[in-house]
Enzyme design. Sequence first.
Site, PDB file in Angstrom:
ATOM      1  N   THR A 104      21.908  99.860  52.429  1.00 56.84           N
ATOM      2  CA  THR A 104      22.086  98.552  51.772  1.00 56.84           C
ATOM      3  C   THR A 104      23.411  98.518  51.015  1.00 56.84           C
ATOM      4  OG1 THR A 104      19.695  98.295  51.547  1.00 56.84           O
ATOM      5  CG2 THR A 104      21.054  96.938  50.101  1.00 56.84           C
ATOM      6  N   CYS A 153       8.125  93.334  54.070  1.00 56.12           N
ATOM      7  CA  CYS A 153       7.189  93.523  52.973  1.00 56.12           C
ATOM      8  C   CYS A 153       7.954  94.173  51.842  1.00 56.12           C
ATOM      9  CB  CYS A 153       6.067  94.438  53.424  1.00 56.12           C
ATOM     10  SG  CYS A 153       4.955  94.905  52.104  1.00 56.12           S
ATOM     11  N   THR A 191      29.690 110.136  40.608  1.00 54.98           N
ATOM     12  CA  THR A 191      29.563 111.543  40.999  1.00 54.98           C
ATOM     13  C   THR A 191      28.677 111.655  42.247  1.00 54.98           C
ATOM     14  OG1 THR A 191      29.845 112.221  38.720  1.00 54.98           O
ATOM     15  CG2 THR A 191      28.827 113.832  40.200  1.00 54.98           C
TER      16      THR A 191
HETATM   17  N1  PLP Z   1      19.092  97.908  58.028  1.00 54.41           N
HETATM   18  C1  PLP Z   1      17.977  98.145  58.733  1.00 54.41           C
HETATM   19  C2  PLP Z   1      17.928  97.784  60.169  1.00 54.41           C
HETATM   20  C3  PLP Z   1      16.878  98.765  58.121  1.00 54.41           C
HETATM   21  O1  PLP Z   1      15.772  99.003  58.826  1.00 54.41           O
HETATM   22  C4  PLP Z   1      16.961  99.090  56.750  1.00 54.41           C
HETATM   23  C5  PLP Z   1      15.798  99.664  56.055  1.00 54.41           C
HETATM   24  O2  PLP Z   1      14.664  99.324  56.348  1.00 54.41           O
HETATM   25  C6  PLP Z   1      18.158  98.825  56.069  1.00 54.41           C
HETATM   26  C7  PLP Z   1      19.209  98.237  56.735  1.00 54.41           C
HETATM   27  C8  PLP Z   1      18.324  99.169  54.626  1.00 54.41           C
HETATM   28  O3  PLP Z   1      18.168 100.539  54.422  1.00 54.41           O
HETATM   29  P1  PLP Z   1      18.013 101.117  52.927  1.00 54.41           P
HETATM   30  O4  PLP Z   1      16.820 100.423  52.340  1.00 54.41           O
HETATM   31  O5  PLP Z   1      17.786 102.574  53.113  1.00 54.41           O
HETATM   32  O6  PLP Z   1      19.244 100.789  52.211  1.00 54.41           O
END
Ligand code: PLP
Length: 376
Positions: A70, A326, A236
């Site tokens: 993300t 969800c 860090t």
């Molecule tokens: N993109 C996709 C396709 C994902 O399945 C996910 C997590 O479910 C994410 C982005 C985001 O990952 P994170 O929550 O580890 O940042």
Amino acid sequence: MIYLDNAATTPLDNEVYETMCSVMKNHYGNPSSVHAAGRNSRVLIEDSRSLIAGLLDVKPSELFFTSCATEAITTAIHGVVKSLGIRKIITTAVEHHAVIHAVEDVLKSIPARVSFVRIDKDANLDVQQLEELLEEEKEKTLVVIMHANNETGSIFPVERISKLCKEYHAVFMSDMVQSMGKYENKLSQHGPDITCCSAHKFHGPKGIGFLYLNENIRIAPLISGGGQERNMRSGTENIYGIAGMAKAFEVAYRDMEKNREHITNLKSYFVEQLKQYFPELVFNASCDTKGLYNIINVSVPDVYNNKLLLQKLDMEHIAVSGGSACSSGVVSVSHVLKALNANADIPALRFSLSKYNSVEELDKTIGVLKKILLKK
Ligand code: PLP
């Protein structure tokens, strides 16, 4: 517990756990410090970076460690749009919320236009429409199209999209979170300009990921501060996470063929069983025959007892997701199934498998599903 929610996150691999324990004990120095303890941590980080870069066929300097995908996605979308003067974004309606919300946020301060490429009910992307959109666009464009969908497992043709974007001088970012560690994903040959990763999706630790930025793309960071990660991501470094992610990559690539065969066989077996005992289930986005080899997404029509499915499965110690997003425990209608026009208003179940699942677990799951779905 039968854990069939591996698209949400995976259990930690044992070798990864051992690696992280050793790093926690032995690498306590701040990697920015000049003394030996600091250098010890720095070497570990750079070795991890080189290992991952080698597997993905990119330069180590093109990888920036982040806290998760993300963060990488948000950094990339805000950075590219603001730093490269993007005035048009082309994306799809089935992206992860990390992408959808980053695009919405960036549009609050930048007057860019957005187009969505059409997708049919089997999750095929209209590549011809994408080409038309690119052809008619005169302004600097960012294309954001994911590789594998986290809800349905459908796969978009990243290589073809990448070639088109090069032809029309658009920047191409692809969210490859769900395919990392499952496919070889060599990025230098026809890969996207930008991608991201979260280690917890392939038996690595949570709280670590990376942003891949092709060396030709220079953007401003989202987080500034001490200048770590060559000024792209201050703070860090998460040394244990980085070493754990590198180990997870190593193990995933080493065992890729074996795991792929095992999980593909499990998926075929489970699909067969579901079809045999519950012929009215609807397989979304043709996920029974194509797409990611670990995801099965079915809608459960009301010829079955389809109320409170997740809770009833949970009470039987089976962990699955709804076919819908969800977050914070609230299940909402799936934007992905809605975009595919696929039964978004009836309950859906996403079963996602991993190397740790077995036929016995799937047999037990079918038994429990019979108890739940066929009870009228
Ligand atoms: N993109 C996709 C396709 C994902 O399945 C996910 C997590 O479910 C994410 C982005 C985001 O990952 P994170 O929550 O580890 O940042």
